[in-house]
Motif scaffolding. Structure first.
Motif, PDB file in Angstrom:
ATOM      1  N   ILE A 175       1.004  -1.322   0.057  1.00 44.65           N
ATOM      2  CA  ILE A 175       0.383  -0.351  -0.188  1.00 44.65           C
ATOM      3  C   ILE A 175       0.766   1.161   0.029  1.00 44.65           C
ATOM      4  CG2 ILE A 175      -2.157  -0.705   1.529  1.00 44.65           C
ATOM      5  CD1 ILE A 175      -0.891   0.519   3.433  1.00 44.65           C
ATOM      6  N   THR A 176       0.406   1.853  -0.156  1.00 40.64           N
ATOM      7  CA  THR A 176       1.100   3.495  -0.667  1.00 40.64           C
ATOM      8  C   THR A 176       0.375   4.303   0.663  1.00 40.64           C
ATOM      9  OG1 THR A 176       1.657   3.464  -2.662  1.00 40.64           O
ATOM     10  CG2 THR A 176       1.698   5.247  -2.200  1.00 40.64           C
ATOM     11  N   MET A 177       1.284   4.678   2.027  1.00 41.56           N
ATOM     12  CA  MET A 177       0.874   6.021   2.247  1.00 41.56           C
ATOM     13  C   MET A 177       1.874   7.119   3.018  1.00 41.56           C
ATOM     14  SD  MET A 177       0.868   3.019   5.728  1.00 41.56           S
ATOM     15  CE  MET A 177       0.106   4.488   7.013  1.00 41.56           C
ATOM     16  N   TYR A 178       1.557   7.384   3.968  1.00 43.82           N
ATOM     17  CA  TYR A 178       2.362   8.935   4.003  1.00 43.82           C
ATOM     18  C   TYR A 178       3.019   8.381   5.664  1.00 43.82           C
ATOM     19  CZ  TYR A 178       4.316  13.363   4.905  1.00 43.82           C
ATOM     20  OH  TYR A 178       4.645  14.412   5.803  1.00 43.82           O
ATOM     21  N   CYS A 179       4.728   8.736   4.581  1.00 45.55           N
ATOM     22  CA  CYS A 179       5.601   8.357   6.381  1.00 45.55           C
ATOM     23  C   CYS A 179       5.672   9.267   7.119  1.00 45.55           C
ATOM     24  CB  CYS A 179       6.429   7.546   5.448  1.00 45.55           C
ATOM     25  SG  CYS A 179       7.775   7.016   7.043  1.00 45.55           S
TER      26      CYS A 179
ATOM     27  N   GLY B  87       8.678  11.873   5.921  1.00 44.38           N
ATOM     28  CA  GLY B  87       8.084  13.435   5.191  1.00 44.38           C
ATOM     29  C   GLY B  87       7.661  13.143   3.758  1.00 44.38           C
ATOM     30  N   CYS B  88       7.148  12.075   3.397  1.00 46.95           N
ATOM     31  CA  CYS B  88       6.291  12.241   1.856  1.00 46.95           C
ATOM     32  C   CYS B  88       5.743  10.763   1.878  1.00 46.95           C
ATOM     33  CB  CYS B  88       7.577  12.358   0.885  1.00 46.95           C
ATOM     34  SG  CYS B  88       8.797  11.044   0.605  1.00 46.95           S
ATOM     35  N   GLN B  89       5.336  10.538   0.505  1.00 45.43           N
ATOM     36  CA  GLN B  89       4.321   8.943   0.458  1.00 45.43           C
ATOM     37  C   GLN B  89       5.647   8.529   0.224  1.00 45.43           C
ATOM     38  OE1 GLN B  89       0.669   9.146  -2.527  1.00 45.43           O
ATOM     39  NE2 GLN B  89       1.005  11.130  -2.253  1.00 45.43           N
ATOM     40  N   ARG B  90       5.156   7.199   0.792  1.00 46.29           N
ATOM     41  CA  ARG B  90       6.263   5.593   0.755  1.00 46.29           C
ATOM     42  C   ARG B  90       5.067   4.380   0.319  1.00 46.29           C
ATOM     43  NH1 ARG B  90      10.695   7.852  -1.236  1.00 46.29           N
ATOM     44  NH2 ARG B  90      12.011   9.457   0.673  1.00 46.29           N
TER      45      ARG B  90
ATOM     46  N   GLN C 170      -7.716   8.453   3.559  1.00 46.81           N
ATOM     47  CA  GLN C 170      -6.366   7.906   3.244  1.00 46.81           C
ATOM     48  C   GLN C 170      -5.629   8.683   2.398  1.00 46.81           C
ATOM     49  OE1 GLN C 170      -8.152   4.044   1.000  1.00 46.81           O
ATOM     50  NE2 GLN C 170      -9.192   3.988   2.908  1.00 46.81           N
ATOM     51  N   LEU C 171      -6.607   8.906   0.973  1.00 56.24           N
ATOM     52  CA  LEU C 171      -6.047  10.627  -0.057  1.00 56.24           C
ATOM     53  C   LEU C 171      -5.680  11.780   0.430  1.00 56.24           C
ATOM     54  CD1 LEU C 171      -9.001  10.650  -2.821  1.00 56.24           C
ATOM     55  CD2 LEU C 171      -6.803   9.308  -2.295  1.00 56.24           C
ATOM     56  N   LEU C 172      -6.160  12.484   1.938  1.00 56.32           N
ATOM     57  CA  LEU C 172      -5.263  13.228   2.383  1.00 56.32           C
ATOM     58  C   LEU C 172      -4.034  12.994   3.326  1.00 56.32           C
ATOM     59  CD1 LEU C 172      -8.449  15.563   4.661  1.00 56.32           C
ATOM     60  CD2 LEU C 172      -7.127  16.086   2.636  1.00 56.32           C
ATOM     61  N   GLU C 173      -4.403  11.176   3.707  1.00 55.98           N
ATOM     62  CA  GLU C 173      -3.078  10.240   4.848  1.00 55.98           C
ATOM     63  C   GLU C 173      -1.854  10.881   4.216  1.00 55.98           C
ATOM     64  OE1 GLU C 173      -2.162   7.098   7.116  1.00 55.98           O
ATOM     65  OE2 GLU C 173      -4.034   6.962   7.015  1.00 55.98           O
ATOM     66  N   ARG C 174      -2.414  10.418   2.485  1.00 53.92           N
ATOM     67  CA  ARG C 174      -1.306  10.057   1.632  1.00 53.92           C
ATOM     68  C   ARG C 174       0.024  11.549   1.471  1.00 53.92           C
ATOM     69  NH1 ARG C 174      -3.974   6.229  -2.582  1.00 53.92           N
ATOM     70  NH2 ARG C 174      -4.598   4.661  -1.416  1.00 53.92           N
ATOM     71  N   GLU C 175      -1.521  12.268   1.357  1.00 56.91           N
ATOM     72  CA  GLU C 175      -0.714  13.885   0.947  1.00 56.91           C
ATOM     73  C   GLU C 175       0.790  14.143   2.670  1.00 56.91           C
ATOM     74  OE1 GLU C 175      -3.434  16.288  -0.255  1.00 56.91           O
ATOM     75  OE2 GLU C 175      -4.232  15.260  -2.410  1.00 56.91           O
TER      76      GLU C 175
ATOM     77  N   PHE D 204     -12.394  15.300  10.011  1.00 57.68           N
ATOM     78  CA  PHE D 204     -12.970  15.052   8.975  1.00 57.68           C
ATOM     79  C   PHE D 204     -13.241  16.339   8.185  1.00 57.68           C
ATOM     80  CE2 PHE D 204     -13.711  11.888  11.649  1.00 57.68           C
ATOM     81  CZ  PHE D 204     -14.164  10.853  11.165  1.00 57.68           C
ATOM     82  N   ASP D 205     -13.592  17.568   8.613  1.00 60.92           N
ATOM     83  CA  ASP D 205     -13.777  19.451   8.148  1.00 60.92           C
ATOM     84  C   ASP D 205     -13.137  19.293   7.184  1.00 60.92           C
ATOM     85  OD1 ASP D 205     -15.980  19.328  10.582  1.00 60.92           O
ATOM     86  OD2 ASP D 205     -14.371  20.185  11.577  1.00 60.92           O
ATOM     87  N   LYS D 206     -11.736  18.620   6.951  1.00 61.41           N
ATOM     88  CA  LYS D 206     -10.589  18.959   5.807  1.00 61.41           C
ATOM     89  C   LYS D 206     -11.089  18.255   4.252  1.00 61.41           C
ATOM     90  CE  LYS D 206      -6.842  18.479   9.390  1.00 61.41           C
ATOM     91  NZ  LYS D 206      -5.706  17.912   9.611  1.00 61.41           N
ATOM     92  N   ILE D 207     -12.141  17.065   4.283  1.00 64.38           N
ATOM     93  CA  ILE D 207     -12.427  16.289   3.683  1.00 64.38           C
ATOM     94  C   ILE D 207     -13.606  17.449   1.982  1.00 64.38           C
ATOM     95  CG2 ILE D 207     -13.618  14.060   3.005  1.00 64.38           C
ATOM     96  CD1 ILE D 207     -12.921  13.401   5.236  1.00 64.38           C
ATOM     97  N   ASP D 208     -12.451  17.179   1.023  1.00 55.31           N
ATOM     98  CA  ASP D 208     -13.230  17.421  -0.229  1.00 55.31           C
ATOM     99  C   ASP D 208     -14.735  16.571  -0.208  1.00 55.31           C
ATOM    100  OD1 ASP D 208     -14.702  19.132  -2.590  1.00 55.31           O
ATOM    101  OD2 ASP D 208     -12.768  18.723  -3.543  1.00 55.31           O
ATOM    102  N   VAL D 209     -15.940  17.189   0.428  1.00 51.99           N
ATOM    103  CA  VAL D 209     -16.977  15.910   0.242  1.00 51.99           C
ATOM    104  C   VAL D 209     -18.209  16.327  -1.281  1.00 51.99           C
ATOM    105  CG1 VAL D 209     -17.324  15.779   2.759  1.00 51.99           C
ATOM    106  CG2 VAL D 209     -18.795  17.821   1.470  1.00 51.99           C
ATOM    107  N   LYS D 210     -17.342  17.488  -2.024  1.00 49.58           N
ATOM    108  CA  LYS D 210     -18.278  17.351  -3.093  1.00 49.58           C
ATOM    109  C   LYS D 210     -18.550  16.096  -3.743  1.00 49.58           C
ATOM    110  CE  LYS D 210     -16.697  21.974  -4.089  1.00 49.58           C
ATOM    111  NZ  LYS D 210     -15.810  22.778  -5.440  1.00 49.58           N
TER     112      LYS D 210
END
Length: 738
Positions: free
Chosen positions: A72-76, A80-83, A668-673, A714-720
């Motif tokens: 899997i790919t996630m933020y390390c 300090g970046c995606q790994r 998960q996308l936020l965490e990867r970033e 949860f407030d940071k998520i783009d819910v469009k």
């Protein structure tokens, strides 16, 4: 006489004060004596107050594991970046989640595996929890099914022996896990009294984990184990240009995903949260009854736990979506409809009562128009019913990014706060909305007057069943020639005509609606309706108000004219004349009531807003009051989601589970970033907020979940793209059966 009355006295006291002193002393002695005397207690008959049921919450329904690929790919945090991370196939620990399972919605336990992953670059290890992921696997516990199967299916001796061994192991493990869970809880409670309990608690926790891991492996390795995934291997997401991917509803297995925990460090599953929220909002069940319902089905947590969890679920997964719904209504609908009603919030009521104000709060609804392609309702709760609330609702989202304003009209009832709000919006924001009023409110008052004076029966005789609506004039002339009709006064006839003319406006609109088969969102419908209104409704509405003015001119005492500070003449009712209220409403808002001829988007009434409020009002009658401010805001969020789902004809329960899956995916996308963290999926709660005063002193304040200062991940998520109307569009456009 005194002797007769006093003959019934026991003569123990000579005055009321002496009697009060004696009783007070007696009560003090009795309280201590009853409390300390336990000699009469029968320990064998003392039972804890709980439901007696065949359902046990200790039954394990299955296991949840990470259902994705091996890497899997996630933020390390170290890099300090995606790994890329390697999946280690090692159970760090096994947690328990309570879920609603089966046709009876019985509470079952699901074992969830917290796994370890290793960064392929720096070697750092992190825990991943099934609560973090959208793609999970659920393996059904087949042991109980094997136990209930017929002997015929187990004909071979080896097979029977294998099944018996599995059954015995499963039964032993479940009993051991339950006992050790209970022992661990008792030890944790006793730890506050005994200094040596820490080691015992650690020991009990180790036993619990050992039993859970053994049972987890047993279920996973059973030969006939059935495993389902929440997402398919192909076409799992819908990709649209300029938008984040969304989960394809037709490939999504909501039942599997529903068994996964909704939050990290929470024992409740997504399905259980969704069911509780649906029962609370769509069915209007009080939270106490929801708790009693699930307690009878095996729910073994406390009442406060479930109540707080229902509110926290709304704050985490629904609140951002409801804000997007409000923004979409104000940015896409040329006409918006608003209404309000009372609501009792106990926490707010205590504050207002201490300030010498009323105890009632208000629940507000904002709705799209009937011709809008966007069908949605939005709700909020406020402590007061004032123009300031109207301004707060509208001011931030009316203007688009380019400064344009789509909304032109505000359709409401006769509450003056809307006019004050419109005026202030024009002064502050430079946004001018035209006020429209509800014709039904004028008709309703006139209908009540006709009913109370037995004139509604006469109106029904003038338009009997089977006759044409356009026969009213001829039937009225014939009726006035009869013996009863001759008793009708000219005033009564005028009121019947006014009532008929109001109904005629609705008849014109309904003819166009039926012509288009009740589809009111097309451009062809709007053109036909506007043409019919200009050709037929405009002369009718002019005749209506001319008739009202003639009636008042002939009966000037029914109104009381007043001049406002701005020099505007307003008329108030004379309570001595019952018909005054209905006619005054029509006369005062003549301009606003005639505006429906300007645009096909303007309805004749605010019935849509009243219908959307009805579900909340029915719920209010069921639970009477809401305890906290957080509970009030959560109730508004649930009402927004449920009513918008109803308007778009999508099932509430399925939508909520799908929504949770999408929000987790975007988390998960936020965490990867690196913009979020896994702990962002923890359940929201009240937080301590540091306040720095002008004098430099610092204090801590406990702020509510819905306080604007309490910002969560949860407030940071783009819910469009995640609203109920978006969900309906995905169902229509990506249906493989069409």
């Amino acid at each position: 006489m005194d002797n007769v009355i006093l003959s019934g006295c026991t003569t123990r006291i000579k005055s009321g004060a002496e009697g009060l002193s004696e009783v007070t002393s007696l009560l003090k002695n009795s309280a201590e004596e009853i409390k300390n005397d336990t000699s009469s207690l029968n320990e064998t008959l003392r039972k804890e107050k709980h439901y007696v049921s065949t359902t046990s919450g200790n039954t394990v329904a299955g296991i949840i594991s990470f259902g994705g690929k091996q890497d899997i790919t996630m933020y390390c945090e170290e890099c300090g970046c995606q790994r890329d991370f390697k999946y280690l196939h090692k159970n760090k620990r096994i947690n328990e989640t309570l879920t609603a399972d089966g046709s009876l919605q019985s509470i079952r336990k699901v074992l969830t595996s917290v796994q370890l992953v290793r960064c392929c670059t720096c070697g750092a290890q992190y825990e991943i929890n099934p609560a973090e992921f959208t793609q999970v696997s659920f393996t059904r516990n087949s042991v109980s099914q094997v136990e209930n199967s017929d002997n015929a299916s187990n004909a071979s001796g080896a097979s029977s022996e294998h099944v018996q061994n599995i059954s015995e192991i499963h039964s032993e493990l479940v009993q051991n896990a339950s006992k050790t869970d209970k022992t661990a809880n008792e030890s944790a409670l006793a730890g506050t009294l005994h200094s040596g309990s820490d080691a015992d608690s650690v020991s009990n926790t180790a036993i619990v984990q050992r039993n859970r891991k053994k049972l987890y492996r047993q279920i996973r390795n059973t030969q006939d184990a059935v495993t389902d995934n929440s997402l398919p291997s192909e076409n799992a997401f819908i990709h649209e240009e300029g938008k984040l991917p969304v989960i394809n509803p037709f490939g999504f297995n909501a039942e599997v995903f529903g068994h996964a925990p909704a939050f990290i460090k929470s024992k409740l599953s997504t399905a259980l949260f969704a069911i509780c929220g649906t029962q609370f909002s769509q069915l209007g069940a009080p939270k106490n009854r929801i708790f009693c319902y699930f307690e009878g089905n095996g729910f073994d947590l406390g009442r406060e736990h479930l109540t707080g969890a229902i509110n926290a679920f709304a704050r985490a997964y629904l609140h951002s979506v409801t804000k997007q719904i409000k923004k979409d209504i104000l940015s896409k609908c040329p006409v918006i409809i608003m209404d309000e009603s009372t609501l009792r919030v106990n926490e707010t009521a205590r504050i207002k009562q201490a300030e010498g104000k009323g105890i009632k709060s208000q629940i507000w609804t904002l709705n799209s128009s009937w011709t809008s392609a966007l069908q949605a309702s939005w709700y909020c709760v406020s402590p007061s019913r004032s123009a300031d609330v109207v301004i707060d609702i509208l001011k931030n989202d009316l203007k688009n990014q380019d400064g344009s304003v789509v909304t032109k009209y505000l359709l409401t009832d006769g509450f003056a706060g809307y006019d004050a709000g419109i005026k202030e919006l024009n002064e502050i924001e430079g946004v001018f909305l035209k006020s429209c009023r509800c014709m039904t409110h004028g008709r309703r008052g006139l209908w009540k007057y006709l009913r109370n004076n037995r004139m509604l029966d006469i109106y029904s005789q003038l338009l009997p069943e089977g006759s044409s609506f356009f026969d009213f004039k001829d039937n009225l002339e014939k009726y006035r020639q009869t013996k009863k009709g001759k008793k009708l006064t000219d005033n009564s006839v005028a009121l019947l005509i006014i009532f008929y003319l109001i109904n005629a406006l609705f008849v014109i609109d309904s003819c166009v609606v039926r012509k288009h088969d009740y589809i009111c969102t097309t451009e062809e419908f709007k053109q036909d309706l506007l043409q019919a209104r200009n050709k037929y409704s405009r002369p009718i509405v002019d005749t209506l108000f001319d008739t009202i003015r003639l009636y008042i001119a002939n009966n000037p005492k029914i109104i009381v004219p007043r001049v406002s500070k701005e020099g505007v003449i307003r008329f108030t009712q004379n309570k001595r004349y019952p018909e005054s209220a209905a006619l005054i409403y029509l006369l005062n808002y003549e301009t606003e009531l005639k505006r429906f001829t300007e645009s096909a988007d303007i309805e004749l009434s605010t019935s849509k807003a009243e219908r959307s409020l009805k579900l909340g009002i029915c719920s209010r009658k069921a639970f009477m009051t809401i305890a906290s401010e957080d509970g009030g805001h959560a109730f508004a969020d649930y009402q927004t989601i449920v009513n918008t789902c109803i308007l778009n004809r999508v099932p509430v329960l399925s939508y909520i589970i799908w929504l949770v899956a999408n929000i987790k995916y975007r988390m998960q996308l936020l965490e990867r970033e690196g913009r979020g963290c896994a702990m962002g999926l923890t359940m929201p709660k009240k937080e301590k907020y540091v306040v720095t005063h002008a004098d430099g002193s610092v204090t801590k304040e406990l702020i509510a979940m819905y306080d604007k200062r309490n910002v969560i991940d949860f407030d940071k998520i783009d819910v469009k793209g995640l609203a109920p109307y978006d969900y309906r569009r995905y169902l229509d456009e990506h249906n493989p059966r069409v």
